[in-house]
Write a protein that holds these residues in place. Structure first.
Motif, PDB file in Angstrom:
ATOM      1  N   LYS A 291      54.042  22.964  54.532  1.00  0.00           N
ATOM      2  CA  LYS A 291      53.308  22.245  53.506  1.00  0.00           C
ATOM      3  C   LYS A 291      52.910  23.258  52.436  1.00  0.00           C
ATOM      4  CE  LYS A 291      49.608  18.789  53.238  1.00  0.00           C
ATOM      5  NZ  LYS A 291      49.202  19.110  51.899  1.00  0.00           N
ATOM      6  N   LEU A 292      53.210  22.947  51.193  1.00  0.00           N
ATOM      7  CA  LEU A 292      52.908  23.893  50.125  1.00  0.00           C
ATOM      8  C   LEU A 292      51.464  23.724  49.652  1.00  0.00           C
ATOM      9  CD1 LEU A 292      56.227  23.536  48.099  1.00  0.00           C
ATOM     10  CD2 LEU A 292      55.669  25.167  49.879  1.00  0.00           C
ATOM     11  N   PRO A 293      50.871  24.793  49.144  1.00  0.00           N
ATOM     12  CA  PRO A 293      49.448  24.709  48.753  1.00  0.00           C
ATOM     13  C   PRO A 293      49.246  23.975  47.421  1.00  0.00           C
ATOM     14  CG  PRO A 293      50.315  26.866  48.233  1.00  0.00           C
ATOM     15  CD  PRO A 293      51.427  26.143  48.944  1.00  0.00           C
ATOM     16  N   VAL A 294      47.985  23.638  47.207  1.00  0.00           N
ATOM     17  CA  VAL A 294      47.581  23.114  45.894  1.00  0.00           C
ATOM     18  C   VAL A 294      47.016  24.308  45.139  1.00  0.00           C
ATOM     19  CG1 VAL A 294      45.999  21.592  44.688  1.00  0.00           C
ATOM     20  CG2 VAL A 294      47.038  20.854  46.847  1.00  0.00           C
ATOM     21  N   ILE A 295      47.548  24.587  43.980  1.00  0.00           N
ATOM     22  CA  ILE A 295      47.066  25.760  43.247  1.00  0.00           C
ATOM     23  C   ILE A 295      46.586  25.357  41.868  1.00  0.00           C
ATOM     24  CG2 ILE A 295      48.554  27.406  44.443  1.00  0.00           C
ATOM     25  CD1 ILE A 295      50.426  27.226  42.038  1.00  0.00           C
ATOM     26  N   LYS A 296      45.975  26.313  41.184  1.00  0.00           N
ATOM     27  CA  LYS A 296      45.497  26.029  39.833  1.00  0.00           C
ATOM     28  C   LYS A 296      46.439  26.680  38.841  1.00  0.00           C
ATOM     29  CE  LYS A 296      41.020  24.882  38.568  1.00  0.00           C
ATOM     30  NZ  LYS A 296      39.674  25.194  38.192  1.00  0.00           N
ATOM     31  N   GLY A 297      46.822  25.977  37.835  1.00  0.00           N
ATOM     32  CA  GLY A 297      47.707  26.597  36.862  1.00  0.00           C
ATOM     33  C   GLY A 297      48.279  25.578  35.908  1.00  0.00           C
ATOM     34  N   ASP A 298      49.363  26.020  35.269  1.00  0.00           N
ATOM     35  CA  ASP A 298      50.015  25.200  34.261  1.00  0.00           C
ATOM     36  C   ASP A 298      51.191  24.489  34.947  1.00  0.00           C
ATOM     37  OD1 ASP A 298      51.613  24.270  32.231  1.00  0.00           O
ATOM     38  OD2 ASP A 298      51.218  25.985  30.909  1.00  0.00           O
ATOM     39  N   THR A 397      67.630  35.348  49.306  1.00  0.00           N
ATOM     40  CA  THR A 397      66.274  34.798  49.358  1.00  0.00           C
ATOM     41  C   THR A 397      65.468  35.396  48.210  1.00  0.00           C
ATOM     42  OG1 THR A 397      66.450  34.778  51.750  1.00  0.00           O
ATOM     43  CG2 THR A 397      64.257  34.396  50.802  1.00  0.00           C
ATOM     44  N   PHE A 398      64.929  34.541  47.381  1.00  0.00           N
ATOM     45  CA  PHE A 398      63.996  34.987  46.337  1.00  0.00           C
ATOM     46  C   PHE A 398      62.588  34.855  46.881  1.00  0.00           C
ATOM     47  CE2 PHE A 398      67.569  34.359  43.537  1.00  0.00           C
ATOM     48  CZ  PHE A 398      67.375  35.354  42.581  1.00  0.00           C
ATOM     49  N   TYR A 399      61.787  35.929  46.723  1.00  0.00           N
ATOM     50  CA  TYR A 399      60.379  35.873  47.109  1.00  0.00           C
ATOM     51  C   TYR A 399      59.547  36.021  45.854  1.00  0.00           C
ATOM     52  CZ  TYR A 399      61.995  36.995  51.841  1.00  0.00           C
ATOM     53  OH  TYR A 399      62.605  36.976  53.054  1.00  0.00           O
ATOM     54  N   PHE A 400      58.443  35.317  45.789  1.00  0.00           N
ATOM     55  CA  PHE A 400      57.475  35.605  44.719  1.00  0.00           C
ATOM     56  C   PHE A 400      56.061  35.275  45.176  1.00  0.00           C
ATOM     57  CE2 PHE A 400      56.459  31.346  43.172  1.00  0.00           C
ATOM     58  CZ  PHE A 400      57.552  30.584  43.592  1.00  0.00           C
ATOM     59  N   THR A 401      55.113  36.000  44.574  1.00  0.00           N
ATOM     60  CA  THR A 401      53.712  35.786  44.953  1.00  0.00           C
ATOM     61  C   THR A 401      52.942  35.233  43.759  1.00  0.00           C
ATOM     62  OG1 THR A 401      53.186  38.048  44.351  1.00  0.00           O
ATOM     63  CG2 THR A 401      53.670  37.634  46.655  1.00  0.00           C
ATOM     64  N   ILE A 402      51.879  34.508  44.080  1.00  0.00           N
ATOM     65  CA  ILE A 402      50.985  33.947  43.060  1.00  0.00           C
ATOM     66  C   ILE A 402      49.568  34.253  43.525  1.00  0.00           C
ATOM     67  CG2 ILE A 402      50.072  31.801  42.088  1.00  0.00           C
ATOM     68  CD1 ILE A 402      52.797  32.352  41.050  1.00  0.00           C
ATOM     69  N   LYS A 403      48.759  34.783  42.628  1.00  0.00           N
ATOM     70  CA  LYS A 403      47.381  35.104  43.013  1.00  0.00           C
ATOM     71  C   LYS A 403      46.574  33.819  43.208  1.00  0.00           C
ATOM     72  CE  LYS A 403      43.877  38.403  42.161  1.00  0.00           C
ATOM     73  NZ  LYS A 403      43.223  39.346  41.363  1.00  0.00           N
ATOM     74  N   LYS A 404      45.819  33.786  44.353  1.00  0.00           N
ATOM     75  CA  LYS A 404      44.952  32.616  44.574  1.00  0.00           C
ATOM     76  C   LYS A 404      43.820  32.659  43.545  1.00  0.00           C
ATOM     77  CE  LYS A 404      45.442  32.544  49.591  1.00  0.00           C
ATOM     78  NZ  LYS A 404      44.729  32.893  50.834  1.00  0.00           N
ATOM     79  N   GLN A 405      43.340  31.517  43.126  1.00  0.00           N
ATOM     80  CA  GLN A 405      42.263  31.492  42.114  1.00  0.00           C
ATOM     81  C   GLN A 405      40.905  31.503  42.779  1.00  0.00           C
ATOM     82  OE1 GLN A 405      43.212  30.690  38.407  1.00  0.00           O
ATOM     83  NE2 GLN A 405      44.868  31.850  39.303  1.00  0.00           N
TER      84      GLN A 405
END
Ligand code: HEM
Lengths: 405, 179
Positions: A291-298, A397-405
């Protein structure tokens, strides 16, 4: 006088005499004791005095040797003491400091701020991070940073105040320059963005005209054209379409590093949307592992990230049964996403290159070479990183990170 | 016991009964000091007991009454020698409740070998005080005399009731009500 009475008086006299002697002896002993005590007191007094002068010369050393300007003022703001650094900084000669009041050297625009800081000294006993302008003796304006505290006597009555004064004129200048450059950059960026808009519009409109003209030619000459001409016309149309896409992508790229809106985005819905809108061939399956997270952003930006990665994975899949797996794990203050495919794979030497603009590895007609650079720009914007692991012919495999708000 | 207690006592005896009485009670007692007292010396308490006993024998006045009178007289010594200490108080109840943790503390600084009683404050209001006196010397009537004069010193009076806790008077409750 009766004999008895005389004897009583004699005994009384004897007692008085003996008592006097006893008292004298006690007093003699006491005064000897006192003499020795006072000798000892003198000695320890002497020691204390030495200690005191040692301590005060130590303190004097500290006072004179600190690199920052150190100032002691009385409660009315009259300067009582300047150390060497203060004399050099303010430029007042040693003897003039006696007539100097701090209020005289404060920049008039900073006066209210100075007075309220001064009031803090009385109420709180200190102030910190005071930043304002002062005049030096030569009339020069300098920026200073001051930490100050009240000095109390042994009965906790305030008697003076001391402050460490640091020259931040240079820092202030740099800060101002930085701010100016930043503003200019922002304006330039806006200009560029608008420019890109106009250019893309201007570039697209002739394309559209050509497209329209071509389709008229096709319609008007229906049945009259030979097969190779029809093929060439189709080629022109698909080239036009590609060119249109390229222009749209360049526009996307130029706006990828500005956040437009900050809302809650449910990435599961973003993925659903992509699965519905992107053309997925029958032999390719997209699996979301967790399950993917709910994040804040555009929202459109994250749509772009996943859509670009998934489109690439579809495009470069050569297997009979193509599988694309999307996953997410939490890593401290970051989310780490992965998009894994069993496609053609990417040679190690290209792992960095592919994120640069216009670096397409294949000369495919449907590939503009901008997609991954847009992805990287967006990830940068959200303070993340992107990298990949790949085995040629097996998959990537592409990996990427997103900072949690 | 401090010499001043003896010299002041004998002065008072001489005042009230004459030098003959002083001579008499000294000769009748077995005194290590042979009756030679200086205010700055220190002597055995048993000598004071004998002097009191013999004065009682010769005058028929009870030891309690003798001690009461002597306590009242001794306050004048305190008034003249320790006026500074007294001046720190404005109220008799305040002063009496401070004997233990102020006044006698200061006394011990001046005379490290002083033999002082213990006073424990049990109850205290603006106008009343209940204290327990504890001392092997059982000089509670001396204390009563000092207390009476303490109130007089501040221009007030009080009703002071004594309740013996121990029969020998080494523990006595003072119930003091300002009037
Ligand atoms: C400034 C005030 C006072 C001073 C300087 C003072 C000082 C002294 C001194 C020098 C002694 C004799 C100690 C000895 O002989 O070794 C003594 C004994 C005593 N004092 Fe005070 N005193 C003060 C106030 C009082 C007060 C207000 C009381 C009230 C009850 C009190 C109760 C006694 C008693 C009862 C003794 C006899 C010792 C005993 O019972 O064990 N004193 N004091």
């Amino acid at each position: 006088m009766s004999e008895e009475k005389i004897r009583i008086l004699e005994r009384s006299l004897k007692r008085e005499k003996a008592a006097r002697k006893a008292a004298e002896k006690i007093l003699e002993d006491k005064s000897r004791e006192l003499y020795f005590l006072s000798e000892e007191l003198k000695k320890s007094n002497f020691k204390l005095e030495n200690l005191l002068s040692e301590k005060s010369s130590e303190l004097k050393g500290v006072f004179e040797n600190i690199l920052d300007a150190y100032v002691v003022i009385d409660l009315d703001g009259n300067v009582l003491k300047f150390n060497e650094a203060a004399i050099t900084f303010f430029g007042y000669p040693q003897d003039a400091k006696n007539q100097l009041n701090v209020l005289d050297i404060i920049h008039k625009e900073d006066m209210d701020y100075a007075l309220s800081s001064f009031a803090d000294l009385q109420t709180k006993g200190f102030f910190k991070n005071y930043r304002a302008r002062v005049y030096t003796n030569s009339g020069e304006i300098k920026w200073v940073h001051i930490n100050a505290s009240t000095i109390y006597d042994k009965n906790q009555v305030p008697i003076a105040a001391q402050g460490i004064v640091r020259d931040i004129t240079q820092i202030k200048l740099l800060e101002e320059q930085k701010e100016e450059i930043f503003q200019r950059l922002k304006e330039k960026n806006n200009d560029l963005y608008e420019y890109a808009h106009v250019v893309s519009h201007d570039l697209k409109s002739p394309l559209r005209s050509i497209d329209a003209l071509i389709s008229w030619i096709k319609m008007e000459n229906e049945g009259k054209l030979d097969e190779s001409t029809v093929q060439n016309i189709d080629l022109i149309e698909s080239t036009l379409e590609n060119m249109d896409k390229l222009i749209s992508n360049i526009l996307d790229y130029s706006s990828a590093d500005t956040k437009i809106e900050e809302v809650e985005i449910d990435l599961n819905r973003v993925l659903n949307h992509i699965e519905k809108t992107v053309l997925i061939p029958d032999h390719i399956k997209i699996i979301v592992l967790s399950k993917l997270p709910v994040i804040k952003g555009d929202g459109t930006k994250f749509q772009q990230v996943f859509q670009n990665l998934i489109s690439n994975a579809i495009k470069f899949n050569d297997k009979e049964q193509g599988i694309i797996e999307v996953d997410c794990i939490e890593k401290g203050s970051f989310y780490q996403f992965s998009v894994k495919d069993n496609g053609v794979g990417i040679e190690q030497e290209y792992h960095d290159k592919i994120f640069e603009v216009f670096q397409s590895l294949t000369k495919r007609e449907d590939s503009t070479g901008i997609g991954l650079s847009i992805v990287k720009k967006i990830i940068d914007l959200y303070e993340g990183t992107i990298w990949l692991e790949s085995t040629p012919k097996i998959g990537t495999t592409f990996y990427f990170t997103i900072k949690k708000q | 016991m401090k010499g001043i207690v003896f010299t002041e006592f004998l002065d008072l005896v001489e005042d009230k009964f004459g030098l003959e009485m002083v001579d008499k009670i000294i000769s009748q007692s077995k005194l290590e000091s042979e009756g030679v007292y200086t205010s700055i010396g220190t002597y055995k308490f048993s000598e004071m007991l004998q002097l009191l006993q013999n004065l009682n024998d010769n005058t028929g006045i009870s030891i309690n009454d003798l001690l009461l009178t002597y306590g009242e007289h001794f306050f004048s010594v305190i008034e003249s020698s320790y006026s500074g200490l007294l001046a720190t108080y404005k109220d008799p109840i305040e002063m009496l409740s401070s004997i233990e943790n102020h006044i006698h503390v200061e006394v011990r600084k001046i005379y490290p070998d002083a033999e002082l009683p213990v006073f424990i404050v049990e109850e205290k209001t603006k106008d009343s005080l209940v204290m327990i006196y504890k001392s092997s010397r059982a000089m509670y009537y001396f204390g009563l005399g000092l207390m009476n004069k303490t109130f007089q010193h501040f221009g007030s009076t009080a009703e002071i009731v004594l309740e013996k806790i121990k029969e020998d008077g080494t523990e006595v409750k003072f119930i003091i009500n300002k009037s």
